[in-house]
Write a protein that holds these residues in place. Sequence first.
Motif, mmCIF file in Angstrom:
data_model
loop_
_atom_site.group_PDB
_atom_site.id
_atom_site.type_symbol
_atom_site.label_atom_id
_atom_site.label_comp_id
_atom_site.label_asym_id
_atom_site.label_seq_id
_atom_site.Cartn_x
_atom_site.Cartn_y
_atom_site.Cartn_z
ATOM 1 N N VAL A 15 0.848 -1.188 0.000
ATOM 2 C CA VAL A 15 0.000 0.000 0.000
ATOM 3 C C VAL A 15 0.886 1.241 0.000
ATOM 4 O O VAL A 15 2.089 1.170 0.240
ATOM 5 N N THR A 16 0.244 2.377 -0.290
ATOM 6 C CA THR A 16 0.995 3.631 -0.280
ATOM 7 C C THR A 16 1.278 4.008 1.167
ATOM 8 O O THR A 16 0.422 4.524 1.872
ATOM 9 N N SER A 17 2.465 3.698 1.616
ATOM 10 C CA SER A 17 2.826 3.937 2.999
ATOM 11 C C SER A 17 4.321 4.196 3.089
ATOM 12 O O SER A 17 5.102 3.664 2.311
ATOM 13 N N SER A 18 4.712 5.021 4.027
ATOM 14 C CA SER A 18 6.128 5.292 4.245
ATOM 15 C C SER A 18 6.555 4.796 5.618
ATOM 16 O O SER A 18 7.416 5.378 6.266
ATOM 17 N N ALA A 19 5.931 3.710 6.072
ATOM 18 C CA ALA A 19 6.311 3.119 7.355
ATOM 19 C C ALA A 19 7.756 2.641 7.279
ATOM 20 O O ALA A 19 8.264 2.284 6.216
ATOM 21 N N ARG A 20 8.424 2.627 8.412
ATOM 22 C CA ARG A 20 9.811 2.198 8.441
ATOM 23 C C ARG A 20 10.207 1.774 9.846
ATOM 24 O O ARG A 20 9.472 2.015 10.815
ATOM 25 N N LEU A 21 11.378 1.163 9.936
ATOM 26 C CA LEU A 21 11.952 0.777 11.214
ATOM 27 C C LEU A 21 13.177 1.644 11.469
ATOM 28 O O LEU A 21 14.116 1.654 10.661
ATOM 29 N N GLN A 22 13.163 2.366 12.574
ATOM 30 C CA GLN A 22 14.329 3.130 12.991
ATOM 31 C C GLN A 22 15.242 2.167 13.754
ATOM 32 O O GLN A 22 14.821 1.547 14.727
ATOM 33 N N VAL A 23 16.472 2.057 13.314
ATOM 34 C CA VAL A 23 17.390 1.069 13.864
ATOM 35 C C VAL A 23 18.451 1.736 14.735
ATOM 36 O O VAL A 23 18.980 2.797 14.378
ATOM 37 N N LYS B 42 21.775 0.671 17.776
ATOM 38 C CA LYS B 42 22.561 -0.345 18.475
ATOM 39 C C LYS B 42 23.463 0.346 19.485
ATOM 40 O O LYS B 42 24.284 1.193 19.128
ATOM 41 N N ASP B 43 23.284 -0.025 20.755
ATOM 42 C CA ASP B 43 24.083 0.555 21.842
ATOM 43 C C ASP B 43 24.048 2.086 21.811
ATOM 44 O O ASP B 43 25.073 2.759 22.003
ATOM 45 N N GLY B 44 22.877 2.646 21.523
ATOM 46 C CA GLY B 44 22.707 4.092 21.511
ATOM 47 C C GLY B 44 23.076 4.768 20.214
ATOM 48 O O GLY B 44 22.858 5.965 20.058
ATOM 49 N N GLU B 45 23.655 4.017 19.281
ATOM 50 C CA GLU B 45 24.050 4.594 17.997
ATOM 51 C C GLU B 45 22.940 4.392 16.960
ATOM 52 O O GLU B 45 22.420 3.290 16.800
ATOM 53 N N THR B 46 22.599 5.459 16.259
ATOM 54 C CA THR B 46 21.554 5.391 15.240
ATOM 55 C C THR B 46 22.117 4.829 13.947
ATOM 56 O O THR B 46 23.136 5.301 13.444
ATOM 57 N N LEU B 47 21.420 3.836 13.407
ATOM 58 C CA LEU B 47 21.819 3.190 12.154
ATOM 59 C C LEU B 47 20.812 3.529 11.062
ATOM 60 O O LEU B 47 19.725 4.038 11.345
ATOM 61 N N PRO B 48 21.150 3.248 9.795
ATOM 62 C CA PRO B 48 20.212 3.553 8.706
ATOM 63 C C PRO B 48 18.863 2.851 8.907
ATOM 64 O O PRO B 48 18.825 1.683 9.291
ATOM 65 N N PRO B 49 17.764 3.563 8.657
ATOM 66 C CA PRO B 49 16.434 2.961 8.827
ATOM 67 C C PRO B 49 16.134 1.936 7.741
ATOM 68 O O PRO B 49 16.771 1.915 6.691
ATOM 69 N N ILE B 50 15.154 1.094 8.022
ATOM 70 C CA ILE B 50 14.708 0.088 7.052
ATOM 71 C C ILE B 50 13.316 0.491 6.573
ATOM 72 O O ILE B 50 12.351 0.443 7.344
ATOM 73 N N PRO B 51 13.166 0.911 5.319
ATOM 74 C CA PRO B 51 11.831 1.278 4.813
ATOM 75 C C PRO B 51 10.962 0.048 4.633
ATOM 76 O O PRO B 51 11.437 -1.020 4.245
ATOM 77 N N GLU C 46 2.112 -0.612 16.397
ATOM 78 C CA GLU C 46 1.653 0.754 16.605
ATOM 79 C C GLU C 46 2.844 1.702 16.574
ATOM 80 O O GLU C 46 3.990 1.274 16.687
ATOM 81 N N GLU C 47 2.554 2.981 16.421
ATOM 82 C CA GLU C 47 3.615 3.984 16.382
ATOM 83 C C GLU C 47 4.488 3.885 17.632
ATOM 84 O O GLU C 47 3.991 3.894 18.762
ATOM 85 N N GLY C 48 5.807 3.750 17.418
ATOM 86 C CA GLY C 48 6.731 3.689 18.541
ATOM 87 C C GLY C 48 6.987 2.305 19.094
ATOM 88 O O GLY C 48 7.765 2.154 20.040
ATOM 89 N N TYR D 57 14.672 -2.067 16.924
ATOM 90 C CA TYR D 57 13.963 -1.578 15.746
ATOM 91 C C TYR D 57 12.658 -0.922 16.218
ATOM 92 O O TYR D 57 11.810 -1.595 16.813
ATOM 93 N N VAL D 58 12.523 0.349 15.943
ATOM 94 C CA VAL D 58 11.330 1.085 16.362
ATOM 95 C C VAL D 58 10.463 1.370 15.142
ATOM 96 O O VAL D 58 10.918 1.996 14.176
ATOM 97 N N PHE D 59 9.218 0.928 15.219
ATOM 98 C CA PHE D 59 8.288 1.137 14.105
ATOM 99 C C PHE D 59 7.764 2.562 14.140
ATOM 100 O O PHE D 59 7.340 3.077 15.173
#
Length: 207
Positions: free
Chosen positions: A14-22, A24-33, A103-105, A117-119
Amino acid sequence: MSITWRCPGWAKAVTSSARLQVSKDGETLPPIPLQDKAMLFGRKVPNDPKRGTVRLDHDSISREHAAIVQDFKGTTFVVDLGSRYGTSVDGKKLEPKKYTPLEEGTELQFGASSRKYVFTRSRAEASSRADRESGKESKSTDGAEDSAKNGAKNGAKSGAKRGDAGARPSAHAGGNATATEAEAEEDPMAAFLNDAGEFADLMEEEE
Protein backbone atom coordinates in the motif's frame (compact mmCIF):
# COMPACT_ATOMS: atom_id res chain seq x y z
CA MET A 1 19.50 -19.16 -0.89
CA SER A 2 16.08 -20.76 -0.99
CA ILE A 3 13.35 -19.16 1.12
CA THR A 4 10.65 -21.42 2.54
CA TRP A 5 8.43 -18.76 4.07
CA ARG A 6 5.50 -17.67 1.93
CA CYS A 7 3.86 -14.29 2.22
CA PRO A 8 0.15 -14.58 3.20
CA GLY A 9 -2.46 -14.01 0.52
CA TRP A 10 -4.00 -11.05 2.34
CA ALA A 11 -0.73 -9.11 2.29
CA LYS A 12 -0.73 -6.09 0.03
CA ALA A 13 1.67 -3.29 -0.81
CA VAL A 14 0.00 0.00 0.00
CA THR A 15 1.00 3.63 -0.28
CA SER A 16 2.83 3.94 3.00
CA SER A 17 6.13 5.29 4.25
CA ALA A 18 6.31 3.12 7.35
CA ARG A 19 9.81 2.20 8.44
CA LEU A 20 11.95 0.78 11.21
CA GLN A 21 14.33 3.13 12.99
CA VAL A 22 17.39 1.07 13.86
CA SER A 23 19.81 1.61 16.75
CA LYS A 24 22.56 -0.35 18.48
CA ASP A 25 24.08 0.55 21.84
CA GLY A 26 22.71 4.09 21.51
CA GLU A 27 24.05 4.59 18.00
CA THR A 28 21.55 5.39 15.24
CA LEU A 29 21.82 3.19 12.15
CA PRO A 30 20.21 3.55 8.71
CA PRO A 31 16.43 2.96 8.83
CA ILE A 32 14.71 0.09 7.05
CA PRO A 33 11.83 1.28 4.81
CA LEU A 34 8.71 -0.90 4.79
CA GLN A 35 7.40 -0.05 1.34
CA ASP A 36 6.62 -3.56 0.10
CA LYS A 37 3.85 -5.87 1.30
CA ALA A 38 6.30 -7.87 3.43
CA MET A 39 9.84 -7.82 4.86
CA LEU A 40 11.57 -11.07 5.89
CA PHE A 41 14.32 -11.07 8.55
CA GLY A 42 16.77 -13.94 9.04
CA ARG A 43 20.36 -15.15 9.19
CA LYS A 44 20.19 -17.05 5.90
CA VAL A 45 18.30 -14.66 3.64
CA PRO A 46 19.70 -12.15 1.11
CA ASN A 47 20.42 -8.69 2.51
CA ASP A 48 18.21 -6.90 -0.01
CA PRO A 49 15.58 -4.67 1.67
CA LYS A 50 14.38 -3.36 -1.69
CA ARG A 51 13.31 -6.92 -2.54
CA GLY A 52 11.86 -7.66 0.89
CA THR A 53 14.65 -9.42 2.80
CA VAL A 54 17.04 -8.31 5.56
CA ARG A 55 19.93 -10.46 6.77
CA LEU A 56 20.73 -10.29 10.49
CA ASP A 57 24.22 -11.54 11.31
CA HIS A 58 23.86 -12.76 14.87
CA ASP A 59 24.17 -16.26 16.31
CA SER A 60 20.75 -16.01 18.00
CA ILE A 61 18.97 -15.28 14.72
CA SER A 62 17.28 -18.19 12.94
CA ARG A 63 17.55 -18.85 9.24
CA GLU A 64 14.12 -17.30 8.69
CA HIS A 65 13.43 -15.52 11.93
CA ALA A 66 10.50 -13.10 11.57
CA ALA A 67 8.53 -11.09 9.07
CA ILE A 68 6.70 -7.79 8.89
CA VAL A 69 3.58 -7.76 6.73
CA GLN A 70 1.13 -5.07 5.62
CA ASP A 71 -2.51 -5.58 4.71
CA PHE A 72 -4.72 -3.68 2.26
CA LYS A 73 -5.90 -1.33 5.02
CA GLY A 74 -2.36 -0.20 5.72
CA THR A 75 -2.08 -2.02 9.05
CA THR A 76 1.40 -3.38 9.72
CA PHE A 77 1.95 -6.73 11.49
CA VAL A 78 4.97 -8.60 12.84
CA VAL A 79 5.12 -12.38 13.10
CA ASP A 80 7.74 -14.67 14.63
CA LEU A 81 8.32 -17.63 12.30
CA GLY A 82 9.05 -20.13 15.06
CA SER A 83 12.58 -18.91 15.74
CA ARG A 84 14.68 -20.51 18.49
CA TYR A 85 15.30 -17.33 20.49
CA GLY A 86 12.09 -15.56 19.62
CA THR A 87 11.02 -12.03 18.74
CA SER A 88 10.15 -9.40 21.36
CA VAL A 89 7.70 -6.50 21.10
CA ASP A 90 8.25 -3.81 23.73
CA GLY A 91 10.18 -6.35 25.80
CA LYS A 92 7.57 -9.12 25.57
CA LYS A 93 8.15 -12.24 23.52
CA LEU A 94 5.67 -12.97 20.77
CA GLU A 95 3.73 -16.17 20.38
CA PRO A 96 5.17 -17.97 17.30
CA LYS A 97 3.22 -17.82 14.03
CA LYS A 98 0.80 -15.19 15.41
CA TYR A 99 0.47 -11.89 13.56
CA THR A 100 0.63 -8.93 15.93
CA PRO A 101 -0.25 -5.37 14.78
CA LEU A 102 2.38 -2.69 15.23
CA GLU A 103 1.65 0.75 16.61
CA GLU A 104 3.61 3.98 16.38
CA GLY A 105 6.73 3.69 18.54
CA THR A 106 6.57 -0.10 18.99
CA GLU A 107 10.05 -1.50 19.68
CA LEU A 108 11.14 -4.80 18.16
CA GLN A 109 14.08 -7.02 19.07
CA PHE A 110 15.06 -10.18 17.21
CA GLY A 111 16.67 -12.99 19.23
CA ALA A 112 19.40 -11.84 21.63
CA SER A 113 20.72 -9.19 19.26
CA SER A 114 21.34 -5.79 20.87
CA ARG A 115 19.87 -4.00 17.87
CA LYS A 116 16.52 -2.35 18.42
CA TYR A 117 13.96 -1.58 15.75
CA VAL A 118 11.33 1.08 16.36
CA PHE A 119 8.29 1.14 14.10
CA THR A 120 7.28 4.60 12.90
CA ARG A 121 5.56 6.42 10.09
CA SER A 122 7.28 8.80 7.69
CA ARG A 123 8.07 12.31 8.89
CA ALA A 124 6.52 13.57 5.64
CA GLU A 125 3.10 12.33 6.78
CA ALA A 126 3.53 13.99 10.18
CA SER A 127 4.59 17.24 8.48
CA SER A 128 1.58 17.07 6.16
CA ARG A 129 -0.76 16.74 9.14
CA ALA A 130 0.96 19.64 10.88
CA ASP A 131 0.63 21.78 7.75
CA ARG A 132 -3.07 21.00 7.51
CA GLU A 133 -3.59 21.96 11.16
CA SER A 134 -1.55 25.11 10.64
CA GLY A 135 -3.68 25.96 7.60
CA LYS A 136 -6.85 25.59 9.65
CA GLU A 137 -5.48 27.86 12.37
CA SER A 138 -4.37 30.41 9.76
CA LYS A 139 -7.83 30.48 8.19
CA SER A 140 -9.41 30.94 11.61
CA THR A 141 -7.04 33.82 12.42
CA ASP A 142 -7.69 35.47 9.05
CA GLY A 143 -11.42 35.22 9.65
CA ALA A 144 -11.09 36.87 13.06
CA GLU A 145 -8.99 39.68 11.59
CA ASP A 146 -11.52 40.25 8.79
CA SER A 147 -14.35 40.42 11.34
CA ALA A 148 -12.40 42.95 13.42
CA LYS A 149 -11.70 45.11 10.34
CA ASN A 150 -15.34 45.03 9.25
CA GLY A 151 -16.44 45.96 12.77
CA ALA A 152 -14.05 48.92 12.83
CA LYS A 153 -15.29 50.16 9.44
CA ASN A 154 -18.94 49.88 10.48
CA GLY A 155 -18.20 51.71 13.75
CA ALA A 156 -16.47 54.54 11.88
CA LYS A 157 -19.40 54.91 9.46
CA SER A 158 -21.89 54.96 12.34
CA GLY A 159 -19.88 57.64 14.17
CA ALA A 160 -19.71 59.79 11.04
CA LYS A 161 -23.48 59.61 10.61
CA ARG A 162 -24.04 60.66 14.22
CA GLY A 163 -21.63 63.60 13.72
CA ASP A 164 -23.52 64.77 10.63
CA ALA A 165 -26.83 64.63 12.47
CA GLY A 166 -25.43 66.78 15.32
CA ALA A 167 -24.15 69.43 12.88
CA ARG A 168 -27.54 69.97 11.22
CA PRO A 169 -29.49 73.11 12.42
CA SER A 170 -32.44 72.39 14.69
CA ALA A 171 -36.02 73.05 13.59
CA HIS A 172 -36.63 75.02 16.85
CA ALA A 173 -36.37 78.86 17.34
CA GLY A 174 -32.64 78.71 17.99
CA GLY A 175 -32.19 76.94 14.72
CA ASN A 176 -34.19 79.62 12.84
CA ALA A 177 -32.11 82.44 14.37
CA THR A 178 -28.94 80.72 13.30
CA ALA A 179 -30.29 80.36 9.79
CA THR A 180 -31.27 84.10 9.68
CA GLU A 181 -27.82 85.20 10.78
CA ALA A 182 -26.23 83.00 8.18
CA GLU A 183 -28.46 84.44 5.46
CA ALA A 184 -27.58 87.99 6.57
CA GLU A 185 -23.88 87.25 6.34
CA GLU A 186 -24.30 85.90 2.84
CA ASP A 187 -26.54 88.85 1.59
CA PRO A 188 -25.12 92.43 2.24
CA MET A 189 -28.54 94.09 1.62
CA ALA A 190 -30.20 91.86 4.14
CA ALA A 191 -27.48 92.78 6.66
CA PHE A 192 -28.08 96.54 6.00
CA LEU A 193 -31.86 96.29 6.45
CA ASN A 194 -31.37 94.29 9.61
CA ASP A 195 -29.00 96.96 11.05
CA ALA A 196 -31.43 99.79 10.03
CA GLY A 197 -34.28 98.13 11.85
CA GLU A 198 -32.20 97.76 14.99
CA PHE A 199 -31.21 101.54 14.78
CA ALA A 200 -34.89 102.60 14.47
CA ASP A 201 -35.84 100.53 17.47
CA LEU A 202 -33.04 102.15 19.47
CA MET A 203 -34.22 105.71 18.55
CA GLU A 204 -37.79 104.93 19.64
CA GLU A 205 -36.53 103.71 23.01
CA GLU A 206 -34.54 106.97 23.57
CA GLU A 207 -37.59 109.10 22.78
